[in-house]
Design a protein around this motif. Sequence first.
Motif, short mmCIF file in Angstrom:
data_model
loop_
_atom_site.label_atom_id
_atom_site.label_comp_id
_atom_site.label_asym_id
_atom_site.label_seq_id
_atom_site.Cartn_x
_atom_site.Cartn_y
_atom_site.Cartn_z
N ALA A 81 0.26 -0.90 0.55
CA ALA A 81 -0.01 -0.19 0.16
C ALA A 81 0.26 1.15 -0.36
CB ALA A 81 -1.20 -0.18 1.29
N ASN A 82 1.97 0.77 0.83
CA ASN A 82 3.42 2.20 0.49
C ASN A 82 3.62 2.73 -0.77
OD1 ASN A 82 2.52 3.16 3.47
ND2 ASN A 82 4.14 1.92 3.98
N ASP A 85 -0.83 2.06 -6.26
CA ASP A 85 -2.11 4.05 -5.79
C ASP A 85 -3.32 2.20 -5.87
OD1 ASP A 85 -1.03 5.85 -6.29
OD2 ASP A 85 -1.62 6.35 -8.13
N ARG A 88 -2.70 0.40 -2.65
CA ARG A 88 -3.10 2.42 -1.56
C ARG A 88 -4.78 1.78 -1.00
NH1 ARG A 88 -1.29 6.37 -3.61
NH2 ARG A 88 0.48 5.25 -3.20
N PRO A 165 -1.83 11.35 -1.55
CA PRO A 165 -2.19 9.77 -1.31
C PRO A 165 -3.19 10.16 -0.51
CG PRO A 165 0.16 9.47 -1.03
CD PRO A 165 0.23 11.11 -1.52
#
Length: 296
Positions: A81-82, A85, A88, A165
Amino acid sequence: MQFDDDANLDTSEVQDVRGSRIPGGRATIGGGVAGLIALLLGLFLGVGPDELGLSSGGDTPGPTSSSLQQVQQTCRTGRDANTRDDCRIVAVVNSVQDYWTDEFRRRHATYTPSPTVLFGGRVGTACGTASSAVGPFYCPGDRKVYLDLGFFDDLRTKFGATGGPFAQAYVVAHEYGHHVQDLMGVLGRSQDGLTGANSNSVRTELQADCYAGVWARHATTTPDESTGRPLITRLTPADIRDGLNAAAAVGDDRIQQGSQGRVTPDTWTHGSAQQRQQWFEQGYRTGDMDRCDTFR
């Protein structure tokens, strides 16, 4: 915005149909759930049903690509997730739904999870067939959130948002605000077909912004089911500014000024840039959904 690298992502909450075309259904625009979705549900452009890309036409062809379920294969941990996209979005969906599950339980109620559907181009829903031009939206007919990741590029290039984000997270949390409204029986207030700065349509959208702020307030303290630790480990003031910037960028006045060179408040469906920021801030500052009553 930072996620716990070691947290396991629950990809069952996201259906990935990118690269495919799925049956479009035959919902009728102008009434029922299709009329509701055309009016307001997460549609940032504030235009009519024909322009939104919602269609009552025949079915579209079935899946044509092997890229289905991409997130199930690639989005496994917070570390993913870091860096990606789509992963995330999975993590934000997990966090948002963890929070609302806990909040409904605290209120002696039951939160029913809503899947997010990642699509590209066109997608079939219980509210009709939608194109990417619609933007992110929530369909009450099947209680799903629909999102084309290309919208986040549009948010920067067409709407002038700074991006980032947390701007993406704000958009997702706003749509889940509509799901919360649906579960609470509030969503139907927007079905009167009226527009304007004080319309129920605008009040519904502003409440969803406030609910997004409420989640953001608790995002770094809501425990993840797999670890017992918060899935989101850090939100900075800069992240919150990105969210507020995104909220302002999709205000009716900003969109109208940019697209037609004038502002016509009597046609608003989502609220002004200032209103959208104000109600997100209200939710974030108080962390209390009871302070999100935009209908008073």
